[in-house]
Motif scaffolding. Sequence first.
Motif, mmCIF file in Angstrom:
data_model
loop_
_atom_site.group_PDB
_atom_site.id
_atom_site.type_symbol
_atom_site.label_atom_id
_atom_site.label_comp_id
_atom_site.label_asym_id
_atom_site.label_seq_id
_atom_site.Cartn_x
_atom_site.Cartn_y
_atom_site.Cartn_z
ATOM 1 N N LEU A 51 41.463 23.210 19.328
ATOM 2 C CA LEU A 51 41.022 23.665 18.012
ATOM 3 C C LEU A 51 40.957 22.468 17.068
ATOM 4 N N LEU A 111 35.436 24.174 17.953
ATOM 5 C CA LEU A 111 36.241 24.271 19.171
ATOM 6 C C LEU A 111 35.708 23.280 20.181
ATOM 7 N N TYR A 167 32.863 26.733 14.627
ATOM 8 C CA TYR A 167 33.468 28.042 14.392
ATOM 9 C C TYR A 167 32.444 29.047 13.873
ATOM 10 N N THR A 176 28.788 33.992 21.410
ATOM 11 C CA THR A 176 28.364 33.008 20.414
ATOM 12 C C THR A 176 27.013 33.443 19.865
ATOM 13 N N LEU A 228 42.623 30.881 17.372
ATOM 14 C CA LEU A 228 41.176 30.663 17.296
ATOM 15 C C LEU A 228 40.548 31.643 16.313
ATOM 16 N N SER A 229 40.935 32.918 16.396
ATOM 17 C CA SER A 229 40.407 33.931 15.478
ATOM 18 C C SER A 229 40.743 33.579 14.032
ATOM 19 N N LYS A 258 41.341 30.601 12.812
ATOM 20 C CA LYS A 258 40.559 29.423 12.423
ATOM 21 C C LYS A 258 39.137 29.818 12.022
ATOM 22 N N VAL A 259 38.534 30.692 12.814
ATOM 23 C CA VAL A 259 37.170 31.139 12.525
ATOM 24 C C VAL A 259 37.128 31.868 11.180
#
Length: 201
Positions: free
Chosen positions: A19, A24, A41, A115, A140-141, A143-144
Motif C-alpha cells: 500500500l 497499490l 486507488y 477495477t 486497502l479499503s 486507503k481507497v
Amino acid sequence: MRGMKLSQRKLFLSREYTLEKGFLRIRSKDLTSSAELCVPYEEIDISKIIKQKKTDNIMLIITMIFGVFFLINIFNPNNYNGDGLLEVAIFLFMATVVCGLITYVKSKNVTLIPTLNNGYLEFLKNKPSNEQFEDFILELSNKVIVFLKSKYTAIDLEMPLEPQLINLAWLKDREIITVEEFESLKTKLTGKRGDSIGFNS
C-alpha cells in the motif's frame, strides 16, 4: 514511506502487495517471468468484492481413481505375478502425484476486487494467514476510501457546480460515502450558491 505489505505464495507463484501513497503496488513472479504493476486507488472498486472458490472436479476424480488403484495394488500384491507389481505401483503412484499437483494448481480460492478498466485484482484467500489477509483487505479499503474522500468531497465554490455533484454521486454509487453524507455535501454545495439544477440522489 511505504505502507502495509502482503506477501502470498502458491507453488512457483509469488505476489507482493504494498500500500503506497495513492496506489497499490503489485509485484508478481513465477518460474518464467516477473512483473510490477501500480494500480491507483481511484481505479479500485471496493464495493464489489468477489469471493471465488473453484476446483477442477474432473482432475480430482482422475486423481482419486489413480489413488484407489495404487492402494489396491499395494494391499493386494497377489494379483500380480513376477516383478510386474513394482512397476505398476510406481506408475500409479507417479500418476496420482502428478494429477494431484495439477488439481492443486488449477484449484482456486481467491478474492477478486474489480477495477474500473473491467479487470480484477486477484488475492489468494487466507494467505499467508486469514488474519493477515483480512487485515490487509481492510486497510486497502480504508486507503481507497480516505484517498477518494480527500480528492472528491472538498467543496469548491469557485468551481462549476455540476461536475462536483457528479463526483459526489459517483462516490455514493461506489459506497465511498453514505446517502446521508451525499445529501449533506450536496446541500453545502448548492445551498451556499443558492443554485438548483434538479440533481437527484
